[in-house]
Design a protein around this motif. Structure first.
Motif, PDB file in Angstrom:
ATOM      1  N   MET A   1       0.832  -1.667   0.272  1.00  0.00           N
ATOM      2  CA  MET A   1       0.452   0.002  -0.342  1.00  0.00           C
ATOM      3  C   MET A   1       0.727   0.562  -0.048  1.00  0.00           C
ATOM      4  O   MET A   1       0.772   2.065  -0.380  1.00  0.00           O
ATOM      5  CB  MET A   1      -1.025  -0.472   1.446  1.00  0.00           C
ATOM      6  N   GLU A   2       2.166   1.218   0.863  1.00  0.00           N
ATOM      7  CA  GLU A   2       2.684   2.347   0.532  1.00  0.00           C
ATOM      8  C   GLU A   2       3.417   2.567  -1.249  1.00  0.00           C
ATOM      9  O   GLU A   2       3.065   3.689  -1.454  1.00  0.00           O
ATOM     10  CB  GLU A   2       4.066   1.622   1.359  1.00  0.00           C
ATOM     11  N   ILE A   3       3.683   1.842  -2.172  1.00  0.00           N
ATOM     12  CA  ILE A   3       3.673   2.313  -2.843  1.00  0.00           C
ATOM     13  C   ILE A   3       2.348   2.352  -3.949  1.00  0.00           C
ATOM     14  O   ILE A   3       2.650   3.727  -4.894  1.00  0.00           O
ATOM     15  CB  ILE A   3       4.685   0.630  -3.597  1.00  0.00           C
ATOM     16  N   ALA A   4       1.341   2.251  -3.534  1.00  0.00           N
ATOM     17  CA  ALA A   4       0.262   2.153  -4.335  1.00  0.00           C
ATOM     18  C   ALA A   4      -0.145   3.352  -3.871  1.00  0.00           C
ATOM     19  O   ALA A   4      -0.297   5.011  -4.489  1.00  0.00           O
ATOM     20  CB  ALA A   4      -0.786   1.422  -3.717  1.00  0.00           C
ATOM     21  N   ASN A   5      -0.180   3.822  -2.731  1.00  0.00           N
ATOM     22  CA  ASN A   5      -0.204   5.518  -1.674  1.00  0.00           C
ATOM     23  C   ASN A   5       0.825   6.192  -2.794  1.00  0.00           C
ATOM     24  O   ASN A   5       0.261   7.943  -2.236  1.00  0.00           O
ATOM     25  CB  ASN A   5      -0.979   5.517  -0.713  1.00  0.00           C
ATOM     26  N   HIS A  16      -1.959   2.106 -12.808  1.00  0.00           N
ATOM     27  CA  HIS A  16      -1.289   0.763 -13.480  1.00  0.00           C
ATOM     28  C   HIS A  16      -0.641  -0.528 -12.270  1.00  0.00           C
ATOM     29  O   HIS A  16       0.032   0.245 -11.796  1.00  0.00           O
ATOM     30  CB  HIS A  16      -0.183   1.059 -14.302  1.00  0.00           C
ATOM     31  N   ILE A  17      -1.036  -1.613 -13.342  1.00  0.00           N
ATOM     32  CA  ILE A  17      -0.808  -2.211 -12.051  1.00  0.00           C
ATOM     33  C   ILE A  17       0.959  -2.494 -11.434  1.00  0.00           C
ATOM     34  O   ILE A  17       1.435  -2.814 -11.245  1.00  0.00           O
ATOM     35  CB  ILE A  17      -1.432  -3.836 -11.879  1.00  0.00           C
ATOM     36  N   GLU A  18       1.697  -2.676 -13.099  1.00  0.00           N
ATOM     37  CA  GLU A  18       2.937  -1.900 -13.379  1.00  0.00           C
ATOM     38  C   GLU A  18       3.646  -1.311 -12.400  1.00  0.00           C
ATOM     39  O   GLU A  18       4.977  -1.693 -12.124  1.00  0.00           O
ATOM     40  CB  GLU A  18       3.537  -2.669 -14.363  1.00  0.00           C
ATOM     41  N   LEU A  19       3.036  -0.464 -12.112  1.00  0.00           N
ATOM     42  CA  LEU A  19       3.717   0.999 -11.189  1.00  0.00           C
ATOM     43  C   LEU A  19       3.830   0.770  -9.966  1.00  0.00           C
ATOM     44  O   LEU A  19       4.530   1.329  -9.289  1.00  0.00           O
ATOM     45  CB  LEU A  19       2.690   2.652 -10.937  1.00  0.00           C
ATOM     46  N   ILE A  20       3.315  -0.562  -9.005  1.00  0.00           N
ATOM     47  CA  ILE A  20       3.255  -1.447  -8.193  1.00  0.00           C
ATOM     48  C   ILE A  20       4.221  -2.091  -8.277  1.00  0.00           C
ATOM     49  O   ILE A  20       5.014  -2.443  -7.092  1.00  0.00           O
ATOM     50  CB  ILE A  20       1.942  -1.911  -7.652  1.00  0.00           C
ATOM     51  N   LEU A  25       8.703  -5.846  -6.455  1.00  0.00           N
ATOM     52  CA  LEU A  25       9.904  -6.940  -7.157  1.00  0.00           C
ATOM     53  C   LEU A  25      11.146  -6.874  -7.519  1.00  0.00           C
ATOM     54  O   LEU A  25      11.970  -7.122  -6.465  1.00  0.00           O
ATOM     55  CB  LEU A  25       8.844  -7.626  -8.363  1.00  0.00           C
ATOM     56  N   PHE A  26      11.450  -5.275  -8.004  1.00  0.00           N
ATOM     57  CA  PHE A  26      13.218  -5.380  -8.202  1.00  0.00           C
ATOM     58  C   PHE A  26      13.870  -4.228  -7.281  1.00  0.00           C
ATOM     59  O   PHE A  26      14.689  -3.887  -7.123  1.00  0.00           O
ATOM     60  CB  PHE A  26      13.212  -4.266  -9.881  1.00  0.00           C
ATOM     61  N   GLU A  27      12.844  -2.975  -6.587  1.00  0.00           N
ATOM     62  CA  GLU A  27      13.213  -2.308  -5.929  1.00  0.00           C
ATOM     63  C   GLU A  27      13.327  -2.777  -4.707  1.00  0.00           C
ATOM     64  O   GLU A  27      14.380  -2.234  -3.187  1.00  0.00           O
ATOM     65  CB  GLU A  27      13.005  -0.479  -5.603  1.00  0.00           C
ATOM     66  N   HIS A  28      12.707  -3.043  -4.195  1.00  0.00           N
ATOM     67  CA  HIS A  28      12.071  -3.635  -2.676  1.00  0.00           C
ATOM     68  C   HIS A  28      12.754  -5.914  -2.439  1.00  0.00           C
ATOM     69  O   HIS A  28      12.740  -5.398  -1.354  1.00  0.00           O
ATOM     70  CB  HIS A  28      10.562  -3.459  -2.212  1.00  0.00           C
ATOM     71  N   LYS A  29      13.107  -5.968  -3.295  1.00  0.00           N
ATOM     72  CA  LYS A  29      13.305  -7.405  -4.123  1.00  0.00           C
ATOM     73  C   LYS A  29      12.557  -8.102  -2.849  1.00  0.00           C
ATOM     74  O   LYS A  29      12.553  -9.280  -2.192  1.00  0.00           O
ATOM     75  CB  LYS A  29      15.298  -7.457  -2.630  1.00  0.00           C
ATOM     76  N   GLY A  30      10.892  -7.979  -3.529  1.00  0.00           N
ATOM     77  CA  GLY A  30      10.145  -8.728  -3.145  1.00  0.00           C
ATOM     78  C   GLY A  30       9.679 -10.028  -3.412  1.00  0.00           C
ATOM     79  O   GLY A  30      10.083  -9.965  -4.903  1.00  0.00           O
ATOM     80  N   SER A  31       9.340 -11.325  -3.317  1.00  0.00           N
ATOM     81  CA  SER A  31       9.214 -12.694  -4.391  1.00  0.00           C
ATOM     82  C   SER A  31       7.763 -12.329  -4.740  1.00  0.00           C
ATOM     83  O   SER A  31       6.634 -11.341  -4.047  1.00  0.00           O
ATOM     84  CB  SER A  31       9.179 -13.564  -3.129  1.00  0.00           C
ATOM     85  N   PRO A  32       7.809 -12.960  -5.728  1.00  0.00           N
ATOM     86  CA  PRO A  32       6.524 -12.736  -6.051  1.00  0.00           C
ATOM     87  C   PRO A  32       4.994 -13.503  -5.087  1.00  0.00           C
ATOM     88  O   PRO A  32       4.176 -13.220  -5.265  1.00  0.00           O
ATOM     89  CB  PRO A  32       7.045 -14.153  -7.551  1.00  0.00           C
ATOM     90  N   ALA A  33       5.818 -14.828  -4.420  1.00  0.00           N
ATOM     91  CA  ALA A  33       4.479 -14.772  -3.952  1.00  0.00           C
ATOM     92  C   ALA A  33       4.567 -14.180  -2.604  1.00  0.00           C
ATOM     93  O   ALA A  33       2.713 -13.929  -2.383  1.00  0.00           O
ATOM     94  CB  ALA A  33       5.206 -15.939  -3.011  1.00  0.00           C
ATOM     95  N   LYS A  58      -7.811  -0.081  -8.442  1.00  0.00           N
ATOM     96  CA  LYS A  58      -8.361   0.943  -7.534  1.00  0.00           C
ATOM     97  C   LYS A  58      -8.235   1.474  -6.510  1.00  0.00           C
ATOM     98  O   LYS A  58      -7.871   0.314  -5.596  1.00  0.00           O
ATOM     99  CB  LYS A  58     -10.229   1.245  -7.584  1.00  0.00           C
ATOM    100  N   VAL A  59      -7.137   2.707  -5.812  1.00  0.00           N
ATOM    101  CA  VAL A  59      -6.771   2.956  -4.902  1.00  0.00           C
ATOM    102  C   VAL A  59      -8.331   3.298  -3.757  1.00  0.00           C
ATOM    103  O   VAL A  59      -8.113   4.040  -3.928  1.00  0.00           O
ATOM    104  CB  VAL A  59      -5.929   3.962  -4.705  1.00  0.00           C
ATOM    105  N   ASP A  60      -8.258   2.759  -2.758  1.00  0.00           N
ATOM    106  CA  ASP A  60      -9.230   3.636  -1.301  1.00  0.00           C
ATOM    107  C   ASP A  60      -8.417   3.888  -0.598  1.00  0.00           C
ATOM    108  O   ASP A  60      -8.040   3.996   0.362  1.00  0.00           O
ATOM    109  CB  ASP A  60      -9.957   2.263  -0.637  1.00  0.00           C
TER     110      ASP A  60
END
Length: 64
Positions: A1-5, A16-20, A25-33, A58-60
């Motif tokens: 949510m931090e990225i989306a906000n 756009h979902i690719e902006l999240i 995945l690449f900057e924060h090194k999170g896994s796909p799971a 859509k972000v609430d």
């Protein structure tokens, strides 16, 4: 949510979902799971909605 906000929404507060997923995945090194689990949780809690195109959410901003 931090990225989306931190993103500037398009029309109707859509983003756009690719902006999240790119930063997660690449900057924060999170896994796909981890990405999928976080996205599923955000949708279940009503923070994000899956757009019918399947590519944008859509972000609430009130509930985050």
């Amino acid at each position: 949510m931090e990225i989306a906000n931190g993103l500037e929404p398009l029309q109707d507060d859509r983003i756009h979902i690719e902006l999240i997923n790119g930063p997660f995945l690449f900057e924060h090194k999170g896994s796909p799971a981890e990405y999928k689990a976080g996205l599923d949780l955000a949708i279940a809690r009503g923070w994000l909605w899956l757009h019918e195109s399947g590519t944008i959410r859509k972000v609430d901003r009130q509930g985050c």
